[in-house]
Write a protein that holds these residues in place. Structure first.
Motif, PDB file in Angstrom:
ATOM      1  N   ASN A 104      37.263  37.019  68.464  1.00 45.41           N
ATOM      2  CA  ASN A 104      36.649  36.675  67.180  1.00 45.41           C
ATOM      3  C   ASN A 104      37.362  37.412  66.043  1.00 45.41           C
ATOM      4  N   GLY A 147      40.887  36.129  65.544  1.00 45.36           N
ATOM      5  CA  GLY A 147      40.828  34.821  64.888  1.00 45.36           C
ATOM      6  C   GLY A 147      40.600  34.947  63.388  1.00 45.36           C
ATOM      7  N   LYS A 148      39.716  35.866  63.009  1.00 44.80           N
ATOM      8  CA  LYS A 148      39.476  36.089  61.573  1.00 44.80           C
ATOM      9  C   LYS A 148      40.698  36.703  60.904  1.00 44.80           C
ATOM     10  N   ASP A 168      43.298  34.162  60.376  1.00 43.26           N
ATOM     11  CA  ASP A 168      42.711  33.025  59.662  1.00 43.26           C
ATOM     12  C   ASP A 168      42.680  31.757  60.524  1.00 43.26           C
ATOM     13  N   ASN A 169      42.266  31.926  61.788  1.00 41.87           N
ATOM     14  CA  ASN A 169      42.145  30.815  62.724  1.00 41.87           C
ATOM     15  C   ASN A 169      40.659  30.652  63.035  1.00 41.87           C
ATOM     16  N   GLU A 170      40.025  29.692  62.358  1.00 39.15           N
ATOM     17  CA  GLU A 170      38.577  29.505  62.490  1.00 39.15           C
ATOM     18  C   GLU A 170      38.159  29.117  63.901  1.00 39.15           C
ATOM     19  N   GLN A 171      38.961  28.296  64.556  1.00 34.02           N
ATOM     20  CA  GLN A 171      38.617  27.876  65.913  1.00 34.02           C
ATOM     21  C   GLN A 171      38.625  29.066  66.857  1.00 34.02           C
ATOM     22  N   ALA A 186      38.224  32.193  66.084  1.00 35.30           N
ATOM     23  CA  ALA A 186      37.101  33.066  65.725  1.00 35.30           C
ATOM     24  C   ALA A 186      35.794  32.503  66.283  1.00 35.30           C
ATOM     25  N   ALA A 187      35.615  31.193  66.192  1.00 34.45           N
ATOM     26  CA  ALA A 187      34.394  30.565  66.700  1.00 34.45           C
ATOM     27  C   ALA A 187      34.305  30.658  68.216  1.00 34.45           C
ATOM     28  N   GLU A 188      35.425  30.437  68.895  1.00 33.80           N
ATOM     29  CA  GLU A 188      35.442  30.571  70.359  1.00 33.80           C
ATOM     30  C   GLU A 188      35.124  32.001  70.777  1.00 33.80           C
ATOM     31  N   LYS A 214      33.381  34.201  69.049  1.00 37.17           N
ATOM     32  CA  LYS A 214      31.968  34.466  68.773  1.00 37.17           C
ATOM     33  C   LYS A 214      31.087  33.856  69.859  1.00 37.17           C
TER      34      LYS A 214
END
Length: 99
Positions: free
Chosen positions: A69, A72-73, A76-79, A81-83, A85
């Motif tokens: 997470n 990813g932040k 700046d890779n939202e996917q 970061a979401a994975e 999290k």
């Protein structure tokens, strides 16, 4: 052996011990009662061991998810970061389910 089967086997061992302990008490057989109590405790220990193992796996999953997470932040890779999290939350849930 999987943790689920360890937990089930432990529960069966505990139940068998309770039955043996009760039967020993009913019959006035102190040795049978003591053996039943020992079997019951062995089953509880087996269940707690499986739960502790799952909590450890959950902590590792949570930590790995938190790292993914944050990376990813950072990139700046939202996917990603979401994975991360999602994995972090699964780890938390795994720990809570085995308390």
């Amino acid at each position: 052996m999987s943790n689920e089967s360890d937990r089930n086997e432990g529960a069966a061992e505990e139940m068998g011990g309770k039955l043996k302990k009760g039967l020993g008490k009913l019959l006035g057989d102190e040795q049978m009662e003591a053996e039943g109590r020992a079997k019951e405790l062995k089953g509880r220990v087996q269940q707690e061991d499986a739960k502790a193992d799952e909590r450890a796996r959950g902590a590792l999953e949570e930590a790995a998810g938190a790292i993914k997470n944050r990376i990813g932040k950072l990139v700046d890779n939202e996917q990603m970061a979401a994975e991360g999290k999602a994995k972090e939350l699964r780890g938390e849930d795994r720990q809570k389910a085995n308390q």
